[in-house]
Design an enzyme around this catalytic site. Structure first.
Site, mmCIF file in Angstrom:
data_model
loop_
_atom_site.group_PDB
_atom_site.id
_atom_site.type_symbol
_atom_site.label_atom_id
_atom_site.label_comp_id
_atom_site.label_asym_id
_atom_site.label_seq_id
_atom_site.Cartn_x
_atom_site.Cartn_y
_atom_site.Cartn_z
ATOM 1 N N SER A 138 -0.302 2.141 -9.337
ATOM 2 C CA SER A 138 0.932 2.857 -8.623
ATOM 3 C C SER A 138 2.242 2.231 -9.244
ATOM 4 C CB SER A 138 0.863 2.570 -6.908
ATOM 5 O OG SER A 138 2.097 3.083 -6.329
ATOM 6 N N LYS A 164 0.157 6.582 -10.862
ATOM 7 C CA LYS A 164 0.632 7.189 -9.783
ATOM 8 C C LYS A 164 2.368 6.843 -9.558
ATOM 9 C CE LYS A 164 0.983 5.660 -4.804
ATOM 10 N NZ LYS A 164 0.118 5.393 -3.803
ATOM 11 N N LYS A 166 6.006 6.669 -8.106
ATOM 12 C CA LYS A 166 6.976 7.031 -6.786
ATOM 13 C C LYS A 166 8.021 7.965 -7.146
ATOM 14 C CE LYS A 166 4.773 4.365 -3.936
ATOM 15 N NZ LYS A 166 4.122 4.402 -2.864
ATOM 16 N N ASP A 191 4.072 10.069 -5.299
ATOM 17 C CA ASP A 191 3.942 9.692 -4.057
ATOM 18 C C ASP A 191 5.342 9.662 -3.752
ATOM 19 O OD1 ASP A 191 3.356 8.501 -1.533
ATOM 20 O OD2 ASP A 191 2.726 6.705 -2.154
ATOM 21 N N GLU A 216 1.268 13.144 -2.858
ATOM 22 C CA GLU A 216 0.903 12.280 -1.851
ATOM 23 C C GLU A 216 2.165 12.139 -0.833
ATOM 24 O OE1 GLU A 216 -0.244 8.277 -2.910
ATOM 25 O OE2 GLU A 216 -0.388 7.524 -0.692
ATOM 26 N N ASP A 241 -1.246 10.233 3.394
ATOM 27 C CA ASP A 241 -1.092 8.712 3.682
ATOM 28 C C ASP A 241 -0.666 8.339 4.922
ATOM 29 O OD1 ASP A 241 -0.688 6.017 3.440
ATOM 30 O OD2 ASP A 241 0.386 5.974 1.580
ATOM 31 N N LYS A 265 -6.225 4.077 3.911
ATOM 32 C CA LYS A 265 -5.834 2.341 3.883
ATOM 33 C C LYS A 265 -6.358 1.751 4.949
ATOM 34 C CE LYS A 265 -1.270 2.896 1.506
ATOM 35 N NZ LYS A 265 0.099 2.821 1.497
ATOM 36 N N GLY A 293 -3.180 1.181 -1.460
ATOM 37 C CA GLY A 293 -2.926 -0.414 -1.357
ATOM 38 C C GLY A 293 -1.770 -0.610 -0.790
HETATM 39 O O1 OSB Z 1 2.533 4.868 -0.169
HETATM 40 O O2 OSB Z 1 0.771 3.934 -1.258
HETATM 41 C C1 OSB Z 1 1.899 3.724 -0.616
HETATM 42 C C2 OSB Z 1 3.069 0.264 -1.580
HETATM 43 C C3 OSB Z 1 3.605 -0.185 -0.508
HETATM 44 C C4 OSB Z 1 3.777 0.679 0.521
HETATM 45 C C5 OSB Z 1 2.977 1.897 0.410
HETATM 46 C C6 OSB Z 1 2.486 2.237 -0.729
HETATM 47 C C7 OSB Z 1 2.592 1.370 -1.784
HETATM 48 C C8 OSB Z 1 2.102 1.650 -2.988
HETATM 49 C C9 OSB Z 1 1.425 0.624 -3.899
HETATM 50 O O3 OSB Z 1 1.865 2.868 -3.503
HETATM 51 C C10 OSB Z 1 -0.043 0.406 -3.930
HETATM 52 C C11 OSB Z 1 -0.498 -0.927 -4.294
HETATM 53 O O4 OSB Z 1 -0.469 -1.118 -5.572
HETATM 54 O O5 OSB Z 1 -0.996 -1.885 -3.579
HETATM 55 MG MG MG Z 2 1.389 6.240 -0.217
#
Ligand code: OSB
Ligand code: MG
Length: 371
Positions: A138, A164, A166, A191, A216, A241, A265, A293
């Site tokens: 991500s 992934k 953002k 995401d 996402e 999520d 999660k 994560g």
């Molecule tokens: O939305 O998945 C998410 C990190 C912090 C809060 C929310 C998210 C995320 C990530 C990173 O996308 C996931 C990771 O690398 O741990």
């Molecule tokens: Mg997410």
């Protein structure tokens, strides 16, 4: 046999990530969190990690709200009730509303302790089948498209199996088009962390031209109604999520057609036992899942590796290697990704040792609770 708890220890830690991580809700680099250590009368030690952030911008929980719930309610429940199996922990906590990340942190430590006492790996204890897991990465919002393209190329070189990205308003279709042009065949997903509403449907429909694996959580963090409306208008699968806090939420989302994929999660749904239930339900209903994560340190990462060994975790998760986040992690060995794959440890419990020197270096407070 009853698990003979002796005490619970909370280790409060501060760690700094190698890179800032930017999402639609904010940017993080310093990570304050805690570990829960469950100790039995024989000196076995099980570890769980709290995944709440200091600021309630992903869900309503925070590090401090979790510590409060754990001290005032969760530890007293384990003091007053005997348990034989970690599956009993979440139901015991069931009379307390919400606070899933607090519940999961304790339950995770109990699962690790249980597996160590049984002499089996956590993956085995959970009913996992895989010996290695596929992982993606991500990537936070980058200042420029050039930096983003460079980052993606670097992670693909390291073997990560999907990218992934953002997104947020003003940083979405155009950026994704550029990335798709540069990487025509790479599995890519986006995401949004709840950054859009149905008013943005025109933009969201344009994503259908980009051959994304999924989008996402485009809409509100608790919503399943508008996501169902949106999914009817999109070819791109929606993955939920933030909206999924329980098996109940997963059942309703699937019934409504709010998503075609679910990100599990462990902290968000209240622990490993509830994660298994969601996994099993999704498997029966043809909904693939993957493990999300929370920028975890080694203990939380190890739990994610273990749950991902269940058979319906068919899409690469966000469980990247330790070095993607930390100069030095708190476990030995660190989590290593090779060719996009993590080899699942087979030694008892989470399968990684606590690096005691690192734990001490990053710890600013230790709290002990006798049981
Ligand atoms: O939305 O998945 C998410 C990190 C912090 C809060 C929310 C998210 C995320 C990530 C990173 O996308 C996931 C990771 O690398 O741990
Ligand atoms: Mg997410």
């Amino acid at each position: 046999m009853v698990i003979p708890f002796k005490k619970f220890i909370i280790h409060r830690l501060n760690m700094r990530m190698v890179d800032p991580f930017a999402t639609s809700f904010g940017t993080m680099q310093d990570k304050e969190f805690f570990l829960v250590e469950a100790v039995d009368i024989n000196g076995n030690r099980g570890f769980g990690e709290g995944v709440a952030f200091p600021i309630p911008w992903y869900t309503e929980e925070t590090v401090k709200s979790n510590l409060n719930i754990i001290e005032d309610f969760l530890i007293p429940i384990l003091r007053d009730n005997e348990i034989q199996h970690p599956n009993e922990v979440f139901p015991l906590f069931g009379r307390l509303r919400g606070n899933n990340m607090a519940k999961a942190a304790i339950e995770g430590a109990v699962w690790d302790l249980f597996a160590k006492r049984e002499g089996i790996s956590l993956a085995q204890a959970l009913g996992g089948e895989k010996t290695e897991i596929d992982v993606g990465i991500s990537i936070g919002i980058q200042p420029t498209i050039d930096e983003l393209l460079k980052k993606i190329a670097g992670f693909l070189d390291q073997g990560y199996k999907r990218i992934k990205l953002k997104i947020k308003p003003g940083h979405d279709v155009d950026m994704l088009r550029e990335v798709r042009k540069a990487f025509p065949d790479t599995p890519i997903m986006a995401d949004a962390n709840s950054a859009y509403t149905l008013d943005d449907i025109h933009m969201l429909k344009q994503l259908d031209d980009l051959n994304l694996l999924m989008i996402e959580q485009p809409l509100q963090h608790y919503d399943i109604i508008d996501h169902a409306k949106l999914q009817k208008e999109l070819h791109t699968p929606i993955c939920l999520d933030e909206s999924i806090h329980s098996l109940y939420d997963a059942e309703k989302a699937i019934e409504l057609g709010s998503c075609k994929i679910i990100n599990i999660k462990v902290g968000r749904v209240g622990g490993l036992s509830e994660s298994i239930k969601i996994h099993d339900y999704c498997k029966v209903h043809g909904i693939p899942v993957w493990c999300g994560g929370m920028l975890e340190a080694g203990v939380g990462r190890a739990h994610n590796v273990a749950i991902t060994t269940l058979s319906n975790f068919v899409l690469p998760g966000d469980t990247a290697g330790s070095s993607r986040y930390w100069e030095k992690d708190i476990i030995k060995p660190e989590v290593v990704v090779e060719n996009g794959v993590i080899k699942v440890p087979t030694s008892p419990g989470i399968g990684y040792e606590i690096d005691e020197a690192a734990l001490e270096e990053f710890r600013f407070k230790k709290l002990e609770y006798e049981v």
